[in-house]
Scaffold this motif. Sequence first.
Motif, PDB file in Angstrom:
ATOM      1  N   GLN A  64      19.322  37.338   4.010  1.00  0.00           N
ATOM      2  CA  GLN A  64      19.471  39.270   4.714  1.00  0.00           C
ATOM      3  C   GLN A  64      17.992  39.200   4.598  1.00  0.00           C
ATOM      4  O   GLN A  64      18.037  40.504   6.040  1.00  0.00           O
ATOM      5  N   ALA A  65      17.031  39.138   4.742  1.00  0.00           N
ATOM      6  CA  ALA A  65      16.025  38.591   5.327  1.00  0.00           C
ATOM      7  C   ALA A  65      15.490  38.201   6.181  1.00  0.00           C
ATOM      8  O   ALA A  65      15.032  38.945   6.870  1.00  0.00           O
ATOM      9  N   LEU A  66      16.413  37.167   6.483  1.00  0.00           N
ATOM     10  CA  LEU A  66      15.965  36.164   7.569  1.00  0.00           C
ATOM     11  C   LEU A  66      17.008  36.875   8.886  1.00  0.00           C
ATOM     12  O   LEU A  66      17.089  36.880  10.006  1.00  0.00           O
ATOM     13  N   ARG A  67      18.042  37.789   8.729  1.00  0.00           N
ATOM     14  CA  ARG A  67      18.525  38.885   9.431  1.00  0.00           C
ATOM     15  C   ARG A  67      17.511  39.797  10.106  1.00  0.00           C
ATOM     16  O   ARG A  67      18.071  40.598  11.073  1.00  0.00           O
ATOM     17  N   GLN A  68      16.699  39.970   9.182  1.00  0.00           N
ATOM     18  CA  GLN A  68      15.122  41.329   9.813  1.00  0.00           C
ATOM     19  C   GLN A  68      14.210  40.136  10.780  1.00  0.00           C
ATOM     20  O   GLN A  68      13.463  41.104  10.880  1.00  0.00           O
ATOM     21  N   ASP A  69      14.405  38.907  11.174  1.00  0.00           N
ATOM     22  CA  ASP A  69      14.131  38.553  11.488  1.00  0.00           C
ATOM     23  C   ASP A  69      13.457  38.765  13.616  1.00  0.00           C
ATOM     24  O   ASP A  69      14.256  39.178  13.623  1.00  0.00           O
ATOM     25  N   PRO A  70      12.404  39.528  13.475  1.00  0.00           N
ATOM     26  CA  PRO A  70      12.297  39.710  14.473  1.00  0.00           C
ATOM     27  C   PRO A  70      12.421  39.336  16.165  1.00  0.00           C
ATOM     28  O   PRO A  70      12.477  39.783  16.714  1.00  0.00           O
ATOM     29  N   ASP A  71      12.489  37.536  15.988  1.00  0.00           N
ATOM     30  CA  ASP A  71      12.024  36.933  16.887  1.00  0.00           C
ATOM     31  C   ASP A  71      12.886  35.523  16.716  1.00  0.00           C
ATOM     32  O   ASP A  71      13.162  34.795  18.151  1.00  0.00           O
ATOM     33  N   GLY A  72      13.104  35.093  15.762  1.00  0.00           N
ATOM     34  CA  GLY A  72      13.625  34.018  15.356  1.00  0.00           C
ATOM     35  C   GLY A  72      12.918  33.133  14.555  1.00  0.00           C
ATOM     36  O   GLY A  72      12.655  31.975  14.621  1.00  0.00           O
TER      37      GLY A  72
END
Length: 128
Positions: free
Chosen positions: A9-17
Amino acid sequence: MIIDETDMQALRQDPDGLLTYEYMANHIDTLDGEALDRLVDNMISVDLSGQFLASAARYLHAIDADGYAPAVDRLVAATIDKDREHRYLPDVLVSLYGQDYHSRAAELSASDNNFRRIYKRLYPNSVI
């Protein structure tokens, strides 16, 4: 390793990869194929420029080109689509195909769709 859903879930909020790339690099020894696929899917979704897609492809290729070939193929294909300014594609060519890729362009183009696509993007007037 199965990725914890809280981490995902946190990685889905990653702004740029970058966060996804760092997670991949930090856990590479414990990731199974499904977890790696989820990370690749996420990176494709969040990296709009192709920067971290290219970095991840180069990283996985350097670690185990054969073992990570399906993931590398997907990452490179997404990099081709997203790197409109051709900032990262030249490094992908050298990292995956070697310094001598120009001399082997016809051979590589015939056997590797991603190579052909990158080469045509970078050298649109080429005869291959």
